[in-house]
Design an enzyme around this catalytic site. Structure first.
Site, PDB file in Angstrom:
ATOM      1  N   HIS A  50       0.819  -1.206   0.000  1.00  0.00           N
ATOM      2  CA  HIS A  50       0.000   0.000   0.000  1.00  0.00           C
ATOM      3  C   HIS A  50       0.859   1.265   0.000  1.00  0.00           C
ATOM      4  CE1 HIS A  50      -3.711  -2.225   0.475  1.00  0.00           C
ATOM      5  NE2 HIS A  50      -3.234  -2.845   1.528  1.00  0.00           N
ATOM      6  N   ARG A  75       7.361  -6.162   3.065  1.00  0.00           N
ATOM      7  CA  ARG A  75       6.135  -6.747   2.548  1.00  0.00           C
ATOM      8  C   ARG A  75       6.002  -6.448   1.054  1.00  0.00           C
ATOM      9  NH1 ARG A  75       0.024  -5.464   4.671  1.00  0.00           N
ATOM     10  NH2 ARG A  75       0.471  -3.391   3.799  1.00  0.00           N
ATOM     11  N   ASP A  89      16.941 -11.373  -3.905  1.00  0.00           N
ATOM     12  CA  ASP A  89      18.201 -11.013  -4.535  1.00  0.00           C
ATOM     13  C   ASP A  89      18.681  -9.632  -4.103  1.00  0.00           C
ATOM     14  OD1 ASP A  89      18.375 -13.431  -5.824  1.00  0.00           O
ATOM     15  OD2 ASP A  89      17.781 -12.683  -7.797  1.00  0.00           O
ATOM     16  N   GLU A 154      -5.515 -12.344   6.963  1.00  0.00           N
ATOM     17  CA  GLU A 154      -6.312 -11.117   6.894  1.00  0.00           C
ATOM     18  C   GLU A 154      -7.607 -11.322   6.122  1.00  0.00           C
ATOM     19  OE1 GLU A 154      -3.930  -8.036   5.190  1.00  0.00           O
ATOM     20  OE2 GLU A 154      -2.860  -9.407   3.873  1.00  0.00           O
ATOM     21  N   ASP A 180      -8.133  -5.583   6.853  1.00  0.00           N
ATOM     22  CA  ASP A 180      -8.664  -6.433   5.785  1.00  0.00           C
ATOM     23  C   ASP A 180      -9.522  -7.558   6.355  1.00  0.00           C
ATOM     24  OD1 ASP A 180      -7.833  -5.532   3.106  1.00  0.00           O
ATOM     25  OD2 ASP A 180      -5.824  -5.700   3.933  1.00  0.00           O
TER      26      ASP A 180
END
Length: 268
Positions: A50, A75, A89, A154, A180
């Site tokens: 977000h 996240r 990576d 969630e 959520d």
């Protein structure tokens, strides 16, 4: 040369003697990330679901944070094999995977972090900061040691499947997102609703029985303490952008006369 930063969030949680308090870093700014990293919190979460974060801004923030005594989780915007490969990576070691609704989705997240034959992570260590561009001996054989995976519970479906999700090998922790979760229960914007809190507590209890850490997002201090008392081992208690928004509003309220009692105005 030893593997860099081998202490993962999984290792930290295994020895923590109290709940670990952290905050969101959502601005996309390396400067703000560094500022927050030195604040004294236990951990920070760089968010790309977000927030306006790209591979480039995440890399810059990892570099800015490096060396501070704080644990960093990142996240991604989605549970995607390619994105997870790219994050790893870059040198991301602790992942929080959003919107995991089933054991199968949890298994896919774990597989994305493991090289074959244990998983499906693509091999590019010669090009990767994670391996220090192949300067880390035996990186391919030992890369799994440097990665921890937490998945987000969630949705109502995820709550129902939480025991199966916790049983997935390689899932190191779960993290509840009440916003959520509330929306999925038909309670949009009601994170404090008793049904939502009960669902979070059910997951905390399931994690305790499974012997795995569980975390939760809770900006309300009383709610945060309630969840910590209920067994949350790690918790997010604020966000850089929220702190700046509320702090700047407080300055305006203190020094700028209100027009007819109006608060901040927003236009799109």
């Amino acid at each position: 040369m030893p593997l860099p930063l081998t202490t993962t969030f999984r290792d930290v949680m295994a020895t923590a003697e109290r709940p670990l308090a952290g905050m969101w870093v959502c601005s996309g700014s390396p400067l703000i990330a560094e500022l927050c990293a030195g604040a004294g919190l236990d951990w920070i979460l760089i968010d790309a679901e977000h927030s306006p974060n790209s591979l480039e801004t995440i890399l810059a923030q990892l570099q800015a944070i490096h060396g501070y005594p704080v644990h960093t989780m990142v996240r991604p915007p989605v549970n995607d094999t390619v994105l997870i490969k790219q994050y790893l990576d870059l040198g991301v070691q602790n992942l929080l995977i959003p919107m995991v609704h089933s054991a199968a989705e949890a298994e896919a997240a774990v597989a994305a972090t493991r090289y074959p034959p244990e998983g499906v992570r693509g091999v590019g260590s010669a090009l990767a900061r994670a391996a220090r561009w192949n300067r880390v001996p035996d990186y391919l054989a030992r890369a799994g040691e440097t990665v921890s995976v937490a998945v987000q519970i969630e949705s109502a479906a995820a709550v129902e499947a939480v025991e199966d999700i916790l049983a997935v090998e390689g899932v190191d922790a779960i993290f509840m997102g009440p916003a959520d979760l509330a929306a999925s229960m038909g309670l949009l914007g009601q994170q404090e609703h008793p049904k939502v809190r009960a669902a979070v507590e059910r997951c905390l209890d399931a994690a305790k029985k499974a012997g795995k850490p569980a975390g939760v997002n809770a900006f309300n201090p009383d709610t945060a303490r309630h969840y910590m008392d209920a067994g949350a081992g790690f918790i997010l208690v604020g966000a850089d952008v929220a702190l700046l928004a509320r702090g700047s509003e407080a300055l305006a309220a203190q020094f700028v006369p209100a027009a007819d009692g109006d608060g901040p105005t927003v236009s799109y």
